[in-house]
Scaffold this motif. Structure first.
Motif, PDB file in Angstrom:
ATOM      1  N   ILE A  12      73.658  28.713   0.656  1.00 21.43           N
ATOM      2  CA  ILE A  12      73.353  29.760  -0.330  1.00 21.43           C
ATOM      3  C   ILE A  12      72.349  29.205  -1.345  1.00 21.43           C
ATOM      4  N   GLN A  13      71.293  29.969  -1.588  1.00 16.98           N
ATOM      5  CA  GLN A  13      70.332  29.583  -2.623  1.00 16.98           C
ATOM      6  C   GLN A  13      70.020  30.801  -3.484  1.00 16.98           C
ATOM      7  N   VAL A  14      69.757  30.544  -4.747  1.00 16.98           N
ATOM      8  CA  VAL A  14      69.214  31.591  -5.616  1.00 16.98           C
ATOM      9  C   VAL A  14      67.913  31.042  -6.178  1.00 16.98           C
ATOM     10  N   ILE A  15      66.814  31.736  -5.891  1.00 22.69           N
ATOM     11  CA  ILE A  15      65.522  31.273  -6.388  1.00 22.69           C
ATOM     12  C   ILE A  15      64.907  32.363  -7.254  1.00 22.69           C
ATOM     13  N   GLU A  16      63.994  31.961  -8.109  1.00 23.51           N
ATOM     14  CA  GLU A  16      63.317  32.969  -8.927  1.00 23.51           C
ATOM     15  C   GLU A  16      61.838  32.974  -8.571  1.00 23.51           C
ATOM     16  N   SER A  17      61.315  34.174  -8.347  1.00 19.54           N
ATOM     17  CA  SER A  17      59.905  34.300  -7.994  1.00 19.54           C
ATOM     18  C   SER A  17      59.229  35.143  -9.079  1.00 19.54           C
ATOM     19  N   PRO A  18      58.015  34.778  -9.470  1.00 16.74           N
ATOM     20  CA  PRO A  18      57.343  35.556 -10.515  1.00 16.74           C
ATOM     21  C   PRO A  18      57.124  37.013 -10.114  1.00 16.74           C
ATOM     22  N   GLU A  19      56.967  37.286  -8.823  1.00 18.44           N
ATOM     23  CA  GLU A  19      56.672  38.639  -8.363  1.00 18.44           C
ATOM     24  C   GLU A  19      57.938  39.451  -8.062  1.00 18.44           C
ATOM     25  N   PHE A  20      58.933  38.808  -7.463  1.00 17.98           N
ATOM     26  CA  PHE A  20      60.089  39.541  -6.938  1.00 17.98           C
ATOM     27  C   PHE A  20      61.341  39.425  -7.812  1.00 17.98           C
ATOM     28  N   GLY A  21      61.322  38.570  -8.809  1.00 19.85           N
ATOM     29  CA  GLY A  21      62.516  38.322  -9.626  1.00 19.85           C
ATOM     30  C   GLY A  21      63.451  37.376  -8.889  1.00 19.85           C
ATOM     31  N   ARG A  22      64.730  37.447  -9.228  1.00 15.93           N
ATOM     32  CA  ARG A  22      65.687  36.553  -8.548  1.00 15.93           C
ATOM     33  C   ARG A  22      65.908  37.007  -7.106  1.00 15.93           C
ATOM     34  N   MET A  23      66.075  36.014  -6.233  1.00 15.06           N
ATOM     35  CA  MET A  23      66.287  36.328  -4.821  1.00 15.06           C
ATOM     36  C   MET A  23      67.486  35.551  -4.301  1.00 15.06           C
ATOM     37  N   LEU A  24      68.321  36.227  -3.515  1.00 13.33           N
ATOM     38  CA  LEU A  24      69.457  35.566  -2.876  1.00 13.33           C
ATOM     39  C   LEU A  24      69.050  35.189  -1.456  1.00 13.33           C
ATOM     40  N   VAL A  25      69.241  33.904  -1.118  1.00 10.46           N
ATOM     41  CA  VAL A  25      68.828  33.409   0.201  1.00 10.46           C
ATOM     42  C   VAL A  25      70.061  32.865   0.922  1.00 10.46           C
ATOM     43  N   LEU A  26      70.327  33.362   2.124  1.00  8.26           N
ATOM     44  CA  LEU A  26      71.460  32.860   2.920  1.00  8.26           C
ATOM     45  C   LEU A  26      70.915  32.245   4.207  1.00  8.26           C
ATOM     46  N   ASP A  27      71.318  31.023   4.480  1.00 17.64           N
ATOM     47  CA  ASP A  27      70.820  30.306   5.662  1.00 17.64           C
ATOM     48  C   ASP A  27      69.307  30.425   5.817  1.00 17.64           C
TER      49      ASP A  27
ATOM     50  N   VAL B 160      57.688  30.100  -6.059  1.00 20.48           N
ATOM     51  CA  VAL B 160      58.974  29.999  -6.758  1.00 20.48           C
ATOM     52  C   VAL B 160      58.750  29.434  -8.159  1.00 20.48           C
ATOM     53  N   SER B 161      59.331  30.094  -9.160  1.00 23.42           N
ATOM     54  CA  SER B 161      59.205  29.528 -10.507  1.00 23.42           C
ATOM     55  C   SER B 161      60.410  28.662 -10.863  1.00 23.42           C
ATOM     56  N   LYS B 162      61.564  28.920 -10.215  1.00 26.99           N
ATOM     57  CA  LYS B 162      62.774  28.149 -10.524  1.00 26.99           C
ATOM     58  C   LYS B 162      63.759  28.213  -9.363  1.00 26.99           C
ATOM     59  N   ILE B 163      64.451  27.125  -9.110  1.00 22.71           N
ATOM     60  CA  ILE B 163      65.588  27.191  -8.181  1.00 22.71           C
ATOM     61  C   ILE B 163      66.832  27.229  -9.063  1.00 22.71           C
ATOM     62  N   LEU B 164      67.566  28.323  -9.006  1.00 22.53           N
ATOM     63  CA  LEU B 164      68.702  28.498  -9.921  1.00 22.53           C
ATOM     64  C   LEU B 164      70.010  27.977  -9.335  1.00 22.53           C
ATOM     65  N   TYR B 165      70.097  27.988  -8.007  1.00 24.72           N
ATOM     66  CA  TYR B 165      71.346  27.530  -7.376  1.00 24.72           C
ATOM     67  C   TYR B 165      71.053  27.091  -5.944  1.00 24.72           C
ATOM     68  N   GLN B 166      71.724  26.030  -5.540  1.00 29.55           N
ATOM     69  CA  GLN B 166      71.651  25.589  -4.137  1.00 29.55           C
ATOM     70  C   GLN B 166      73.007  25.076  -3.753  1.00 29.55           C
ATOM     71  N   GLY B 167      73.576  25.565  -2.678  1.00 33.16           N
ATOM     72  CA  GLY B 167      74.898  25.073  -2.284  1.00 33.16           C
ATOM     73  C   GLY B 167      75.211  25.499  -0.871  1.00 33.16           C
ATOM     74  N   LYS B 168      76.440  25.162  -0.448  1.00 32.80           N
ATOM     75  CA  LYS B 168      76.851  25.511   0.912  1.00 32.80           C
ATOM     76  C   LYS B 168      78.286  26.012   0.820  1.00 32.80           C
ATOM     77  N   SER B 169      78.531  27.193   1.356  1.00 32.74           N
ATOM     78  CA  SER B 169      79.905  27.694   1.395  1.00 32.74           C
ATOM     79  C   SER B 169      80.501  27.290   2.741  1.00 32.74           C
ATOM     80  N   GLU B 170      81.722  27.748   2.995  1.00 34.71           N
ATOM     81  CA  GLU B 170      82.351  27.483   4.290  1.00 34.71           C
ATOM     82  C   GLU B 170      81.535  28.113   5.433  1.00 34.71           C
ATOM     83  N   TYR B 171      80.759  29.138   5.105  1.00 30.42           N
ATOM     84  CA  TYR B 171      80.073  29.919   6.141  1.00 30.42           C
ATOM     85  C   TYR B 171      78.565  29.744   6.213  1.00 30.42           C
ATOM     86  N   GLN B 172      77.925  29.502   5.047  1.00 31.86           N
ATOM     87  CA  GLN B 172      76.463  29.504   5.063  1.00 31.86           C
ATOM     88  C   GLN B 172      75.872  28.734   3.877  1.00 31.86           C
TER      89      GLN B 172
END
Ligand code: SAM
Length: 280
Positions: free
Chosen positions: A35-50, A21-33
């Motif tokens: 949520i993270q947004v991370i940036e990877s040098p190989e894959f670009g931005r990634m949306l992570v749920l639970d 991971v090159s950066k963590i752009l967002y970390q939080g929790k919704s009513e349901y899950q």
């Protein structure tokens, strides 16, 4: 300097992907899950749920083009489309490439996934501002029960079938979907991998066969989903689905008529897989 890594927590996979991971752009929790947004040098931005990676910027088209264009090109005139889940917007973007589509309703239970996608994934979320798109935040299982003879194509682009996504793989749900489709409607759902989730694929196929006259399975190879050989279960009330029935006139990276036809498993292997004759 040491790498920062993200280790996936996939409840259904026997392995765990580990991403630099090159950066963590967002970390939080919704009513349901979570949520993270991370940036990877190989894959670009990634949306992570639970803890499970849903989308990456580099390879997302391998999933979104297949889940959208196969059912839409199997239908002669898909004017009304329903997407259940899909809050990142990638499937909606592909659906809206079809000029014949007059209305695309996206029902994602979690409003926050949509907001995060609009902020961090502009290339996926472009469709949210299209006048043909209608966005609803509700449980897709409940939403579909209010409709009869309404949609030409229904797409389930959900998280893994655990928690609130589990209901989207039940026979009950497939019966509601059948009723909500018009008399020549087509249904598709992402149904996990052949390698690691064979029992689940088989169970979903068997449930669909109880409800629809035409049921089939096609696949794409997706580098970020554990098991890679990813399945899409497709069911149709009337039209055969193995070939496009309209000219492929949308701009894509990989999908075309030949890829549509090659995505389906050879019929002999498909039968072995669904009957249980094929096992590891
Ligand atoms: N392409 C992804 C994958 O296969 O990993 C799925 C991405 S999309 C972000 C999945 C969405 O499904 C999530 O935003 C989640 O909120 C939504 N979802 C899960 N269960 C749902 C339900 N019962 N009704 C509506 N949306 C649901």
């Amino acid at each position: 300097m040491r790498d920062i890594v993200f280790i996936e927590r996939d409840p259904y996979a026997p392995i765990r992907h580990c991403y630099t991971v090159s950066k963590i752009l967002y970390q939080g929790k919704s009513e349901y899950q979570e949520i993270q947004v991370i940036e990877s040098p190989e894959f670009g931005r990634m949306l992570v749920l639970d803890g499970v990676v849903q989308v990456d910027e580099k390879y997302e088209f391998l999933y979104h083009e297949y889940i959208a264009h196969v059912p839409l090109f199997a239908h002669p005139n898909p004017e009304n489309v329903l997407i259940i889940g899909g809050g990142d917007g990638g499937t909606l973007r592909e659906v809206l490439k079809h000029d014949v589509v007059k209305r695309a309703v996206l029902v994602d239970i979690d409003r926050q996934v949509i907001e995060i996608s609009k902020k961090f994934f502009p290339s996926l979320s472009v469709g949210f501002s299209d006048p043909r798109a209608i966005i609803v935040n509700e449980d897709g299982y409940k939403y579909v029960q209010d409709y009869e003879n309404e949609f030409d194509v229904i797409i389930v682009d959900s998280t893994d079938p655990v928690g609130f996504a589990h209901v989207l793989t039940t026979e009950d749900f497939f019966r509601f979907v059948h009723r909500a489709l018009k008399e020549d409607g087509v249904f598709v759902a992402q149904t996990e991998s052949i390698h690691y989730h064979l029992e689940m694929v088989r169970t979903i196929q068997q449930r669909l066969k109880k409800v629809f006259p035409i049921v089939d399975l096609y696949t794409s190879v997706i580098p970020i989903y554990a098991g890679y050989w990813w399945t899409f279960s497709i069911a149709s009330k009337k039209h055969p689905v193995r070939s496009p029935v309209r000219d492929v006139n949308v701009e894509t990276k990989i999908y075309d008529k030949e890829m549509h036809e090659h995505a389906f498993l050879p019929t002999g292997f498909y039968k072995k897989l669904v009957s249980g004759e094929y096992k590891y």
